[in-house]
Design an enzyme around this catalytic site. Sequence first.
Site, mmCIF file in Angstrom:
data_model
loop_
_atom_site.group_PDB
_atom_site.id
_atom_site.type_symbol
_atom_site.label_atom_id
_atom_site.label_comp_id
_atom_site.label_asym_id
_atom_site.label_seq_id
_atom_site.Cartn_x
_atom_site.Cartn_y
_atom_site.Cartn_z
ATOM 1 C CD GLU A 33 -2.778 -1.410 2.370
ATOM 2 O OE1 GLU A 33 -2.778 -0.530 3.230
ATOM 3 O OE2 GLU A 33 -3.447 -2.458 2.471
ATOM 4 C CD GLU B 17 -4.631 -7.687 1.851
ATOM 5 O OE1 GLU B 17 -5.516 -6.974 2.357
ATOM 6 O OE2 GLU B 17 -3.415 -7.455 1.964
HETATM 7 O O1 G3I Z 1 -3.814 -7.417 18.972
HETATM 8 C C1 G3I Z 1 -4.645 -6.388 19.525
HETATM 9 C C2 G3I Z 1 -5.200 -6.821 20.822
HETATM 10 O O2 G3I Z 1 -4.167 -7.008 21.734
HETATM 11 C C3 G3I Z 1 -6.201 -5.776 21.306
HETATM 12 O O3 G3I Z 1 -6.803 -6.212 22.483
HETATM 13 C C4 G3I Z 1 -7.261 -5.507 20.256
HETATM 14 C C5 G3I Z 1 -8.226 -4.405 20.673
HETATM 15 O O4 G3I Z 1 -8.753 -3.718 19.575
HETATM 16 O O5 G3I Z 1 -6.622 -5.108 19.080
HETATM 17 C C6 G3I Z 1 -5.756 -6.092 18.559
HETATM 18 O O6 G3I Z 1 -5.182 -5.606 17.409
HETATM 19 C C7 G3I Z 1 -6.007 -5.583 16.270
HETATM 20 C C8 G3I Z 1 -5.355 -6.411 15.176
HETATM 21 O O7 G3I Z 1 -6.062 -6.289 13.983
HETATM 22 C C9 G3I Z 1 -5.261 -7.893 15.544
HETATM 23 O O8 G3I Z 1 -6.535 -8.403 15.708
HETATM 24 C C10 G3I Z 1 -6.152 -4.136 15.818
HETATM 25 O O9 G3I Z 1 -6.905 -3.408 16.753
HETATM 26 C C11 G3I Z 1 -6.826 -4.078 14.475
HETATM 27 O O10 G3I Z 1 -6.781 -2.740 13.986
HETATM 28 C C12 G3I Z 1 -6.097 -4.976 13.503
HETATM 29 O O11 G3I Z 1 -6.764 -4.913 12.261
HETATM 30 C C13 G3I Z 1 -6.075 -5.487 11.164
HETATM 31 C C14 G3I Z 1 -5.795 -4.408 10.140
HETATM 32 O O12 G3I Z 1 -5.172 -4.986 8.997
HETATM 33 C C15 G3I Z 1 -4.909 -3.345 10.773
HETATM 34 O O13 G3I Z 1 -4.208 -2.619 9.955
HETATM 35 C C16 G3I Z 1 -6.945 -6.546 10.555
HETATM 36 O O14 G3I Z 1 -7.083 -7.634 11.486
HETATM 37 C C17 G3I Z 1 -6.334 -7.066 9.264
HETATM 38 O O15 G3I Z 1 -7.253 -7.901 8.605
HETATM 39 C C18 G3I Z 1 -6.009 -5.901 8.351
HETATM 40 O O16 G3I Z 1 -5.375 -6.415 7.203
HETATM 41 C C19 G3I Z 1 -5.083 -5.479 6.163
HETATM 42 C C20 G3I Z 1 -3.888 -5.997 5.414
HETATM 43 O O17 G3I Z 1 -2.833 -6.244 6.313
HETATM 44 C C21 G3I Z 1 -3.467 -5.010 4.328
HETATM 45 N N1 G3I Z 1 -4.551 -4.695 3.444
HETATM 46 C C22 G3I Z 1 -5.790 -4.281 4.083
HETATM 47 C C23 G3I Z 1 -6.206 -5.312 5.117
HETATM 48 C C24 G3I Z 1 -7.516 -4.960 5.717
HETATM 49 O O18 G3I Z 1 -7.379 -3.763 6.431
#
Ligand code: G3I
Length: 383
Positions: free
Chosen positions: A160, A265
């Site tokens: 990205e 994805e």
């Molecule tokens: O690990 C923490 C946890 O400790 C905490 O309690 C919890 C509370 O919100 O958050 C957890 O982290 C989260 C993490 O995913 C793991 O579950 C984050 O808040 C959350 O923002 C994060 O979201 C991820 C996102 O990328 C963040 O940038 C999504 O799961 C993941 O599917 C998404 O993936 C991205 C690709 O890497 C790139 N392309 C877009 C795609 C979708 O956004």
Amino acid sequence: MKRSILFCVCAVAISVTIISCSSSKKVTASGAATLKEAYKKDFMIGAALNSQQIEEKDSNAAKLVPEQFGVATPENIMKAEIIHPQWGTYNFDLADKMIAYGEKHNILINGHTLVWHSQLPAYARNIKDVDSFKTFFNDHITTIASRYNGKIYSWDVVNEALNEDGTMRRSVFLDKLGDDFVTEAFRIAQKAAPNTELYYNDYNIEQPKKRAGAIAIIKKIQAAGVRIDGVGIQGHWHLNKVPLKEIEESIQEFSALGIKVMFTELDIEVLPRNFQGADVSQRVASNPELNPYVSGLPDSVQQQLANDYESLFRLFLKYKDKVTRVTFWGVADGNSWLNGWPVRGRTNYPLLFDRQYKPKPAYYKVIALKTNAASGESAKKPF
Ligand code: G3I
């Protein structure tokens, strides 16, 4: 007359077989193989896995993933904030488990991701000095890519880096290193991981302006004599709005650069949203109108989802000599990131497996494309 009666009887018999097979919860409608088996001569089929799934704590996924998918991407655990939380301190625990999981189940691993502006730890975002940032950049890529060289199949080296208009996205990487940072990332990764395929990955790069930006990046890497093996079109699309024309043009244009084309994805959003893409910084306030299917997906929407997936996979099959992998962003609806973005706490249905990990109508359509192709029927369907 006799012939048409015979035809009708046969058609009814075939329909009954299909219905009875699906209602008895066989994975496929016609005895065909699972996703990875049905498509094994065409392209790899994969899924993004969360940490529960990597650690095999999710019993449904533990059974389903090895049956259905031949390749997997860690959804979060190889991102900088988890794998490199403090400068010089790496946490390889979950990433090593991912490698072991792949070895155990004969699943190839696509590493995700070495360079991304998001999920970057605060210390990295706050580095002021350019030389220090270069040291961080080089150490980060080298340490991780070399540790897994030969153990993982491929890396999303840069994720990205583009804006929607095809210009370079403002980020700490661009600010500190200039727009050569993408080429430099590939140069460092190539040295550290000579036996691993190296990809550029982004969302909305099927759209013409952003696609042009991606093509410029790829050409620049190639002109520098640096290796890039493929491009990942993420594929976060919307119900009834999957941009098939732009996707087809993108497959043609990217493959003309001599690289592999992947859909990395894939999911199809069924809930209301007024913008496209996957910019994780965009958020929308919660509102019941934005979460209409809490108690289940209406049949009409389910059917549209199945039709959208069918059209997409028909297109992928048309370009099976160019498309090398299709990866879903999640295994089953219950664990999709789209339940939490851009509105928190929604009930979304973007994948091929439902919350009980049972195949949805979309799954059967995707499988049927291969079954029908085997009997010559797909040739009759115009794309
Ligand atoms: O690990 C923490 C946890 O400790 C905490 O309690 C919890 C509370 O919100 O958050 C957890 O982290 C989260 C993490 O995913 C793991 O579950 C984050 O808040 C959350 O923002 C994060 O979201 C991820 C996102 O990328 C963040 O940038 C999504 O799961 C993941 O599917 C998404 O993936 C991205 C690709 O890497 C790139 N392309 C877009 C795609 C979708 O956004």
